[in-house]
Scaffold this motif. Structure first.
Motif, PDB file in Angstrom:
ATOM      1  N   CYS A  61       0.801  -1.233   0.000  1.00  0.00           N
ATOM      2  CA  CYS A  61       0.000   0.000   0.000  1.00  0.00           C
ATOM      3  C   CYS A  61       0.832   1.281   0.000  1.00  0.00           C
ATOM      4  CB  CYS A  61      -0.963  -0.014   1.177  1.00  0.00           C
ATOM      5  SG  CYS A  61      -0.152   0.022   2.795  1.00  0.00           S
ATOM      6  N   HIS A  62       2.160   1.187  -0.152  1.00  0.00           N
ATOM      7  CA  HIS A  62       2.991   2.407  -0.209  1.00  0.00           C
ATOM      8  C   HIS A  62       4.246   2.089  -1.000  1.00  0.00           C
ATOM      9  CE1 HIS A  62       4.899   6.028   2.135  1.00  0.00           C
ATOM     10  NE2 HIS A  62       5.697   5.704   1.124  1.00  0.00           N
ATOM     11  N   THR A  63       4.265   2.495  -2.282  1.00  0.00           N
ATOM     12  CA  THR A  63       5.482   2.331  -3.082  1.00  0.00           C
ATOM     13  C   THR A  63       5.731   3.563  -3.944  1.00  0.00           C
ATOM     14  OG1 THR A  63       4.861   1.487  -5.288  1.00  0.00           O
ATOM     15  CG2 THR A  63       4.717  -0.081  -3.456  1.00  0.00           C
ATOM     16  N   HIS A  64       7.000   3.704  -4.303  1.00  0.00           N
ATOM     17  CA  HIS A  64       7.426   4.692  -5.307  1.00  0.00           C
ATOM     18  C   HIS A  64       8.090   3.870  -6.426  1.00  0.00           C
ATOM     19  CE1 HIS A  64       7.387   7.926  -2.047  1.00  0.00           C
ATOM     20  NE2 HIS A  64       7.520   6.829  -1.332  1.00  0.00           N
ATOM     21  N   ALA A  65       7.404   2.817  -6.873  1.00  0.00           N
ATOM     22  CA  ALA A  65       8.039   1.815  -7.735  1.00  0.00           C
ATOM     23  C   ALA A  65       8.274   2.295  -9.165  1.00  0.00           C
ATOM     24  CB  ALA A  65       7.196   0.534  -7.740  1.00  0.00           C
ATOM     25  N   VAL A  73       1.120   3.014  -6.222  1.00  0.00           N
ATOM     26  CA  VAL A  73       2.312   3.655  -6.787  1.00  0.00           C
ATOM     27  C   VAL A  73       2.135   5.164  -6.697  1.00  0.00           C
ATOM     28  CG1 VAL A  73       3.771   3.957  -8.815  1.00  0.00           C
ATOM     29  CG2 VAL A  73       2.686   1.738  -8.411  1.00  0.00           C
ATOM     30  N   LYS A  74       3.154   5.839  -6.171  1.00  0.00           N
ATOM     31  CA  LYS A  74       3.122   7.285  -6.060  1.00  0.00           C
ATOM     32  C   LYS A  74       3.940   7.910  -7.187  1.00  0.00           C
ATOM     33  CE  LYS A  74       3.310   6.648  -1.061  1.00  0.00           C
ATOM     34  NZ  LYS A  74       1.904   6.823  -0.697  1.00  0.00           N
ATOM     35  N   SER A  75       3.538   9.118  -7.582  1.00  0.00           N
ATOM     36  CA  SER A  75       4.413   9.915  -8.443  1.00  0.00           C
ATOM     37  C   SER A  75       5.417  10.609  -7.518  1.00  0.00           C
ATOM     38  CB  SER A  75       3.576  10.930  -9.234  1.00  0.00           C
ATOM     39  OG  SER A  75       2.980  11.858  -8.347  1.00  0.00           O
ATOM     40  N   LEU A 121      -0.417  10.780   3.936  1.00  0.00           N
ATOM     41  CA  LEU A 121       0.699  11.664   4.297  1.00  0.00           C
ATOM     42  C   LEU A 121       1.936  10.892   4.752  1.00  0.00           C
ATOM     43  CD1 LEU A 121       1.475  14.673   4.601  1.00  0.00           C
ATOM     44  CD2 LEU A 121       0.770  14.528   7.001  1.00  0.00           C
ATOM     45  N   HIS A 122       3.116  11.295   4.211  1.00  0.00           N
ATOM     46  CA  HIS A 122       4.406  10.902   4.780  1.00  0.00           C
ATOM     47  C   HIS A 122       4.586  11.747   6.045  1.00  0.00           C
ATOM     48  CE1 HIS A 122       5.149   9.258   0.774  1.00  0.00           C
ATOM     49  NE2 HIS A 122       6.278   8.708   1.202  1.00  0.00           N
ATOM     50  N   ALA A 123       4.439  11.134   7.220  1.00  0.00           N
ATOM     51  CA  ALA A 123       4.331  11.914   8.452  1.00  0.00           C
ATOM     52  C   ALA A 123       5.312  11.446   9.513  1.00  0.00           C
ATOM     53  CB  ALA A 123       2.905  11.794   8.998  1.00  0.00           C
ATOM     54  N   ASP A 139       1.789   7.639   7.108  1.00  0.00           N
ATOM     55  CA  ASP A 139       2.806   6.638   6.809  1.00  0.00           C
ATOM     56  C   ASP A 139       4.156   7.028   7.403  1.00  0.00           C
ATOM     57  OD1 ASP A 139       0.552   6.608   5.049  1.00  0.00           O
ATOM     58  OD2 ASP A 139       1.634   5.368   3.615  1.00  0.00           O
ATOM     59  N   HIS A 140       4.939   6.049   7.815  1.00  0.00           N
ATOM     60  CA  HIS A 140       6.231   6.158   8.518  1.00  0.00           C
ATOM     61  C   HIS A 140       5.982   6.244  10.029  1.00  0.00           C
ATOM     62  CE1 HIS A 140       9.146   6.228   5.311  1.00  0.00           C
ATOM     63  NE2 HIS A 140       8.438   7.110   4.656  1.00  0.00           N
ATOM     64  N   LEU A 141       5.743   7.469  10.582  1.00  0.00           N
ATOM     65  CA  LEU A 141       5.225   7.644  11.949  1.00  0.00           C
ATOM     66  C   LEU A 141       6.206   7.333  13.071  1.00  0.00           C
ATOM     67  CD1 LEU A 141       1.735   5.996  11.289  1.00  0.00           C
ATOM     68  CD2 LEU A 141       2.260   8.440  11.302  1.00  0.00           C
TER      69      LEU A 141
END
Ligand SMILES: [Zn+2]
Length: 410
Positions: free
Chosen positions: A69-73, A138-140, A239-241, A262-264
């Motif tokens: 559920c979280h990639t920059h692939a 996938v994120k931009s 959010l990358h938080a 995400d991260h946290l």
């Protein structure tokens, strides 16, 4: 009538209403029209049901297809050279001064055509699929202008045409400051809100909008403007938080009803309580923690205390988590953060689906959901978390269609 019936198998259904794995020993699954039509103990199978094709699973374990559920692939180039230089003593600052780091990935991604981006990204996605992934975000975030962000999002969606996988796309224009806006972060945020978000929304190529809220990223006030624009266009937010410092990112995400924060690592109790109240999932990313050799761990005990659903993801990216294995991600979450096996497996199935707003569609073996199923050659589910560098996937079923992940997806 079932199109396909899976039998002679044990099931870890991971169903949302059950505790732990939702185990069904000697179970069966009936599939019709790409969906799970029936699931339960073989002894309770409806006697009247006919089946076109039966797959005997030889006592193997069936789990829901995994959700990353979280990639920059999607990106071009890689940063192996920088990795090598850092091992010889170069610092992140040295590398950034020479135009390396994220700027190197932005240059390579801007220079690549859409088809080239798909071609370079495909092996990463194929590696995830070969370990039972059936849904991927996938994120931009390496284009950093409207045209290149849109190119990345279209490339991500093309991967779902080329490979048997569901892809959700997230606009991460507020990932880093592009060189042409150096020293003008507020102007860039204006541009993202007035140009990029409306164009992406009009093209219908993103499901959500994300931002990097950090001392080295964007401020909470800037993220607030991005989220307000996203909401105005009907897009979900994530959010990358709180990865490297506590800027109150978790509470900010919760305030906007984010699907996930995400991260946290630095999130405090107030932030966790706010996430619980807003139904925001916590996405834990042990790959970046490991690769950066970090020491501050996310507040797992607080997530448990407040009942915040924990998801796990690879964070696959060229700079801080060049990781394409959810199996290894689970082992890291257990070893580094103390997650239980059941928490790890929920983190890559039902909770990851929730983090993408797909809880009703995939992430558990439940009648009515898409028939996304992984068949594992293991003696118990814990083997999937315990082993390191070993892939016991036997077969993958995506939307009711069987494939041999290792053969068909290079
Ligand atoms: Zn990320």
């Amino acid at each position: 009538m079932f199109d396909l019936e899976l039998t002679d198998a044990h099931l870890a259904t991971m169903r949302p209403d059950g505790a732990g794995y939702g185990v069904v020993r000697d179970g069966a699954i009936g599939i019709r029209d790409g969906q799970i039509a029936w699931v339960g103990p073989r002894s309770e199978r409806p006697r009247s049901a006919q089946t076109r094709e039966t797959l005997r699973c030889g006592g193997r374990w069936l789990l829901p297809g995994f959700v990353d559920c979280h990639t920059h692939a999607v990106y071009a180039g890689n940063r192996a050279g920088e990795f090598e230089r850092r091992l010889h003593g170069a610092t992140y600052a040295d590398i950034a001064r020479e135009g390396g780091g994220i700027n190197a990935t932005v240059r390579a991604t801007r220079a690549a055509g859409e088809d080239e981006l798909v071609a370079q990204s495909r092996p990463r996605v194929a590696a995830l699929l070969a370990e039972g992934v059936t849904t991927l975000e996938v994120k931009s975030g390496y284009g950093l202008d409207t045209a290149n962000e849109m190119k990345m999002l279209r490339a991500a969606r093309q991967l779902a045409v080329a490979l048997p996988v569901t892809v959700r796309t997230t606009l991460l224009a507020a990932h880093a400051l592009p060189p042409e806006f150096a020293g003008r972060a507020d102007d860039y945020i204006d541009y993202v809100c007035r140009d990029t978000i409306p164009a992406v929304a009009a093209a219908g190529i993103a499901d959500a909008v994300d931002a990097f809220c950090e001392t080295i990223g964007f401020t909470p006030a800037q993220v607030r403007r991005v989220f307000a624009a996203a909401r105005a266009y009907g897009l979900e937010v994530k959010l990358h938080a709180d990865q490297l410092s506590d800027l109150g990112g978790a509470a900010l995400a919760a305030e906007f009803g984010a699907l996930s924060a995400d991260h946290l690592e630095y999130t405090n109790e107030e932030g966790v309580a706010a996430m619980a109240a807003s139904g925001t999932a916590a996405v834990i990313l042990p790959g970046a923690f490991y690769f950066l050799n970090e020491t501050r761990k996310p507040p797992i005990a607080l997530f448990r205390k407040y009942g915040v659903p924990m998801a796990l993801a690879t964070d696959c990216n060229p700079g801080t988590s060049p990781l394409t294995s959810l199996l290894l991600t689970m082992n890291m979450a257990a070893t580094l953060f103390g997650l239980s096996v059941a928490e790890c497996l929920a983190g890559v199935t039902r909770n990851a689906a929730q983090a993408l707003g797909l809880a009703g569609e995939t992430g558990s073996l439940t009648a009515g959901k898409r028939a996304d199923i992984a068949i594992w050659d293991v003696s118990r589910p814990a083997e999937l978390v315990y082993r390191i560098g070993f892939n016991p996937l036997h077969r993958r079923i995506f939307g009711g269609a069987m494939d041999d992940a290792r053969r068909s997806m290079r």
